[in-house]
Design an enzyme around this catalytic site. Structure first.
Site, PDB file in Angstrom:
ATOM      1  N   LYS A  30       6.763  41.333  40.612  1.00  0.00           N
ATOM      2  CA  LYS A  30       6.124  42.273  40.542  1.00  0.00           C
ATOM      3  C   LYS A  30       5.013  42.582  39.562  1.00  0.00           C
ATOM      4  CE  LYS A  30       9.530  45.019  41.420  1.00  0.00           C
ATOM      5  NZ  LYS A  30      10.719  44.183  40.927  1.00  0.00           N
ATOM      6  N   ASP A  51      10.811  49.941  34.686  1.00  0.00           N
ATOM      7  CA  ASP A  51      11.399  49.388  33.527  1.00  0.00           C
ATOM      8  C   ASP A  51      11.085  50.242  32.313  1.00  0.00           C
ATOM      9  OD1 ASP A  51      12.828  47.689  34.862  1.00  0.00           O
ATOM     10  OD2 ASP A  51      11.725  45.930  34.496  1.00  0.00           O
TER      11      ASP A  51
END
Length: 207
Positions: A30, A51
C-alpha cells in the site's frame, strides 16, 4: 474604515477533498503504491499512512489491556484526521488495514462516501509471508492474521494484486480509473448496507 479581513478569507473551503482509500494487509504494498500515486496524480495529494500515527506515540511500555485501548484510540484519531483533511479541501491517499470490522464502520460514518475511492490491495499469502521475512520490521505472521478479515466486506471500486503487479503499474491503474469512477461508489453501497443507522448520503463529489 474597511472591515478587517476574515481570518479564513484567503483559504476557501468550498470544495471537499477526494480520498483514495488503499486497503490491504501489512506488507501488501500500500505505501509503495501511495508514493507512486503522489508522483503521477494531476493535483496535490497527501499520503496519510496509519503507521505514521502509530510512530508518533511515546515508547512507554503499556500492558495488553491498556494497549488495546491505546491502539483503538489511535485508529479513531487517524480516521478523524483524514476526515478533517478532506473536509478542508485536501485530497488524501489513505494507507489502511480493515482487519477489524469497527474500523470500516467508523470510516463509513465519517467520510463523505461519494468522495471515497475504495481500492483493494490484494496479495497472495505466500508473497506476504516472504515480504515479512525480508522486511524484518513486522511481527511474524501479522499478514496471515489479517488475511481473512481485511477484505471481508467484499466490495471495492477498483482492485490491484501486488503478487505480480508492481507499485508503478498499480498506481497508474488507479490514476486512470479516477475519471471513470461509477456511482454509487463502493463506500456509498457499504454505508447503505452496513450503517443503516446513518441518514442516506445525498452528497455528490465536488473535485
Amino acid at each position: 474604515m474597511s472591515e478587517p479581513a476574515r481570518w479564513d478569507a484567503a483559504c476557501p473551503t468550498d470544495r471537499r477533498g477526494r480520498i483514495i482509500f488503499l486497503n490491504g494487509t501489512s506488507s501488501s504494498g500500500k505505501s509503495s503504491i501511495a508514493k507512486e500515486l503522489l508522483k503521477i496524480l494531476d493535483v496535490p495529494y497527501f499520503h496519510m499512512p496509519v503507521d505514521a500515527f502509530h510512530s508518533m506515540r511515546s515508547r512507554r511500555e503499556v500492558g495488553p489491556d491498556e494497549l488495546s485501548h491505546v491502539l483503538r484510540r489511535t485508529w479513531m484519531g487517524f480516521h478523524r484526521a483524514v476526515a478533517g483533511m478532506a473536509e478542508s479541501g485536501n485530497n488524501v491517499v489513505v494507507d489502511h488495514v480493515l482487519s477489524e470490522r469497527w474500523r470500516l464502520l467508523d470510516c463509513l460514518g465519517l467520510f463523505v462516501p461519494g468522495d471515497v475511492v475504495l481500492v483493494g490491495v490484494r496479495c497472495s499469502l505466500q508473497a506476504l509471508e516472504r515480504r515479512e521475512r525480508e522486511r524484518g520490521d513486522r511481527p511474524a505472521g501479522l499478514a496471515a492474521r489479517q488475511f481473512e478479515q481485511v477484505h471481508a466486506h467484499g466490495l471495492y471500486d477498483i482492485e490491484c494484486d501486488t503478487t505480480t503487479a508492481g507499485a508503478v503499474d498499480c498506481a497508474q491503474r488507479i490514476r486512470d480509473f479516477l475519471p471513470r469512477q461509477p456511482a454509487p461508489t463502493a463506500f456509498e453501497q457499504l454505508r447503505g448496507k452496513l450503517r443503516p443507522d446513518l441518514p442516506k448520503a445525498g452528497f455528490a463529489p465536488v473535485w
